[in-house]
Motif scaffolding. Structure first.
Motif, PDB file in Angstrom:
ATOM      1  N   GLU A  12       0.718  -1.159   0.079  1.00  0.00           N
ATOM      2  CA  GLU A  12       0.009   0.101   0.191  1.00  0.00           C
ATOM      3  C   GLU A  12       0.937   1.055  -0.049  1.00  0.00           C
ATOM      4  OE1 GLU A  12      -3.277   0.402  -0.530  1.00  0.00           O
ATOM      5  OE2 GLU A  12      -3.483  -1.682  -0.307  1.00  0.00           O
ATOM      6  N   ASP A  13       1.975   1.181   0.493  1.00  0.00           N
ATOM      7  CA  ASP A  13       2.907   2.315   0.580  1.00  0.00           C
ATOM      8  C   ASP A  13       3.595   2.743  -0.838  1.00  0.00           C
ATOM      9  OD1 ASP A  13       4.431   4.326   2.197  1.00  0.00           O
ATOM     10  OD2 ASP A  13       6.077   3.095   1.441  1.00  0.00           O
ATOM     11  N   GLY A  14       3.913   1.777  -1.543  1.00  0.00           N
ATOM     12  CA  GLY A  14       4.373   1.971  -2.762  1.00  0.00           C
ATOM     13  C   GLY A  14       3.348   1.759  -3.989  1.00  0.00           C
ATOM     14  N   ARG A  15       2.119   1.649  -3.765  1.00  0.00           N
ATOM     15  CA  ARG A  15       0.904   1.750  -4.597  1.00  0.00           C
ATOM     16  C   ARG A  15       0.711   2.948  -5.675  1.00  0.00           C
ATOM     17  NH1 ARG A  15      -3.127  -1.882  -5.062  1.00  0.00           N
ATOM     18  NH2 ARG A  15      -2.907  -2.707  -3.117  1.00  0.00           N
ATOM     19  N   HIS A  16       1.097   3.956  -5.076  1.00  0.00           N
ATOM     20  CA  HIS A  16       0.844   5.058  -5.947  1.00  0.00           C
ATOM     21  C   HIS A  16       2.070   5.850  -6.136  1.00  0.00           C
ATOM     22  CE1 HIS A  16      -3.304   4.889  -4.985  1.00  0.00           C
ATOM     23  NE2 HIS A  16      -3.282   4.918  -3.765  1.00  0.00           N
ATOM     24  N   ALA A  17       3.153   5.178  -5.741  1.00  0.00           N
ATOM     25  CA  ALA A  17       4.689   5.972  -6.139  1.00  0.00           C
ATOM     26  C   ALA A  17       4.954   5.372  -7.544  1.00  0.00           C
ATOM     27  CB  ALA A  17       5.484   5.469  -5.123  1.00  0.00           C
ATOM     28  N   THR A  18       5.786   6.097  -8.373  1.00  0.00           N
ATOM     29  CA  THR A  18       6.289   5.765  -9.553  1.00  0.00           C
ATOM     30  C   THR A  18       7.938   5.264  -9.314  1.00  0.00           C
ATOM     31  OG1 THR A  18       7.334   7.719 -10.058  1.00  0.00           O
ATOM     32  CG2 THR A  18       4.906   7.484 -10.706  1.00  0.00           C
ATOM     33  N   PRO A  19       8.481   4.715 -10.116  1.00  0.00           N
ATOM     34  CA  PRO A  19       9.910   4.473  -9.920  1.00  0.00           C
ATOM     35  C   PRO A  19      10.691   5.194  -9.279  1.00  0.00           C
ATOM     36  CG  PRO A  19       9.155   3.540 -12.058  1.00  0.00           C
ATOM     37  CD  PRO A  19       8.074   4.321 -11.434  1.00  0.00           C
ATOM     38  N   VAL A  20      10.250   6.462  -9.816  1.00  0.00           N
ATOM     39  CA  VAL A  20      11.240   7.793  -9.181  1.00  0.00           C
ATOM     40  C   VAL A  20      11.137   7.793  -7.788  1.00  0.00           C
ATOM     41  CG1 VAL A  20      11.435  10.324  -9.107  1.00  0.00           C
ATOM     42  CG2 VAL A  20      10.962   9.267 -11.140  1.00  0.00           C
ATOM     43  N   GLY A  21       9.794   7.685  -7.083  1.00  0.00           N
ATOM     44  CA  GLY A  21       9.405   7.830  -5.757  1.00  0.00           C
ATOM     45  C   GLY A  21      10.027   6.641  -4.967  1.00  0.00           C
ATOM     46  N   ARG A  22       9.947   5.278  -5.592  1.00  0.00           N
ATOM     47  CA  ARG A  22      10.363   4.307  -4.899  1.00  0.00           C
ATOM     48  C   ARG A  22      11.936   3.865  -4.894  1.00  0.00           C
ATOM     49  NH1 ARG A  22       6.798   1.498  -8.739  1.00  0.00           N
ATOM     50  NH2 ARG A  22       4.681   1.201  -8.099  1.00  0.00           N
ATOM     51  N   LEU A  23      12.661   4.408  -5.774  1.00  0.00           N
ATOM     52  CA  LEU A  23      13.931   4.320  -5.873  1.00  0.00           C
ATOM     53  C   LEU A  23      14.849   5.650  -5.635  1.00  0.00           C
ATOM     54  CD1 LEU A  23      16.163   1.973  -6.499  1.00  0.00           C
ATOM     55  CD2 LEU A  23      15.983   2.563  -8.894  1.00  0.00           C
ATOM     56  N   LEU A  24      14.844   6.506  -6.750  1.00  0.00           N
ATOM     57  CA  LEU A  24      15.646   7.655  -6.553  1.00  0.00           C
ATOM     58  C   LEU A  24      15.506   8.572  -5.472  1.00  0.00           C
ATOM     59  CD1 LEU A  24      15.277   8.635 -10.272  1.00  0.00           C
ATOM     60  CD2 LEU A  24      17.295   7.644  -9.234  1.00  0.00           C
ATOM     61  N   LEU A  25      14.194   8.764  -4.778  1.00  0.00           N
ATOM     62  CA  LEU A  25      14.243   9.746  -3.900  1.00  0.00           C
ATOM     63  C   LEU A  25      14.807   8.801  -2.464  1.00  0.00           C
ATOM     64  CD1 LEU A  25      10.814  11.464  -4.331  1.00  0.00           C
ATOM     65  CD2 LEU A  25      13.168  12.373  -4.480  1.00  0.00           C
TER      66      LEU A  25
END
Length: 254
Positions: A12-25
């Motif tokens: 649920e935490d990463g459901r709305h995130a894109t690869p930028v939000g999941r990895l780069l940030l």
């Protein structure tokens, strides 16, 4: 059960995130922490001790150092990381609250054995995901504002370059005192690196916000196009009429 809870929380935490939000940030945030923990004490650990002023007056060197640098860049960087991580921590706490509430709601529905159990759980899930989406957008906006404010504060306090000397006129100093810094080039490189990493975090946060908005718009447009195609299908099509000759044969038989 704890494993299932953790897995659902991560999902649920990463459901709305894109690869930028999941990895780069997260990588940039971790790199900033490592940079502060490893190089920060070596660059600024002896800063006040090696701040030398041409005076023997008691308290003058400390007063000039406070005038030159009211806040240590190392402490400012640590405060900046903590400040930027607060919205993400609040979003994780909200996601955990949502997951636990959804589990309790599912348990109540199973115990009561409601006939429309499936439909109710789907509605709660959709409403919860919508709230999570807006919470994710809100935390991205908060991070964007905090990163911009921290970058502005860093530039206002330190700029991009550490000077070799600093002229001070402050009590209890008598007249203008000249003070010298240790390793100004090394400190300038560290400041520029921290400013660059913070700028990348600001840029990728803005990119993540734009990508989330574009993804939401794309899903809405796809849903509307699918609905339009369903409504445009021939609903009121009449059944094929029976041949006229067959009807005449039936009437003759009657």
């Amino acid at each position: 059960m704890c494993g299932r809870l953790l897995w659902q929380l991560l999902a649920e935490d990463g459901r709305h995130a894109t690869p930028v939000g999941r990895l780069l940030l997260p990588v940039l945030l971790g790199f900033r922490l490592v940079l502060l923990a490893v190089n920060g004490p070596g660059v600024y650990g002896d800063d006040q001790r090696e701040f030398v002023c041409h005076t023997q007056e008691p308290g003058c060197t400390e007063a000039c150092y406070d005038a030159f640098q009211p806040l240590s860049p190392l402490r400012f960087g640590a405060f900046q990381v903590i400040l930027v991580a607060v919205p993400s921590a609040l979003y994780v706490a909200f996601t955990l609250y949502h997951v636990l509430g959804h589990w309790e709601e599912s348990g109540k529905v199973k115990k009561e054995e409601v006939s429309c159990e499936g439909e109710g759980s789907v509605d709660v899930s959709k409403a919860g995901r919508r709230r999570l989406l807006w919470a994710y957008v809100a935390q991205l906006g908060a991070r964007l504002v905090l990163e911009g404010a921290a970058l502005g504060g860093q530039y206002h306090l330190y700029g991009f370059k550490m000077p070799n000397s600093f002229s001070c006129r402050r009590e209890p100093c008598l007249g203008i005192i000249t003070c010298h810094l240790s390793r100004p080039s090394e400190k300038s490189i560290f400041l520029k690196t921290m400013f660059g990493v913070s700028g990348l975090c600001l840029l990728f946060t803005l990119l993540e916000l734009v990508l989330v908005g574009l993804g939401k718009w794309w899903r809405i447009w796809k849903h509307r196009s699918a609905s339009a195609s369903c409504f445009s299908s021939p609903e009121n099509t009449t059944r094929p009429k029976e041949p006229a000759d067959r009807l005449q044969v039936v009437e003759m038989k009657e």
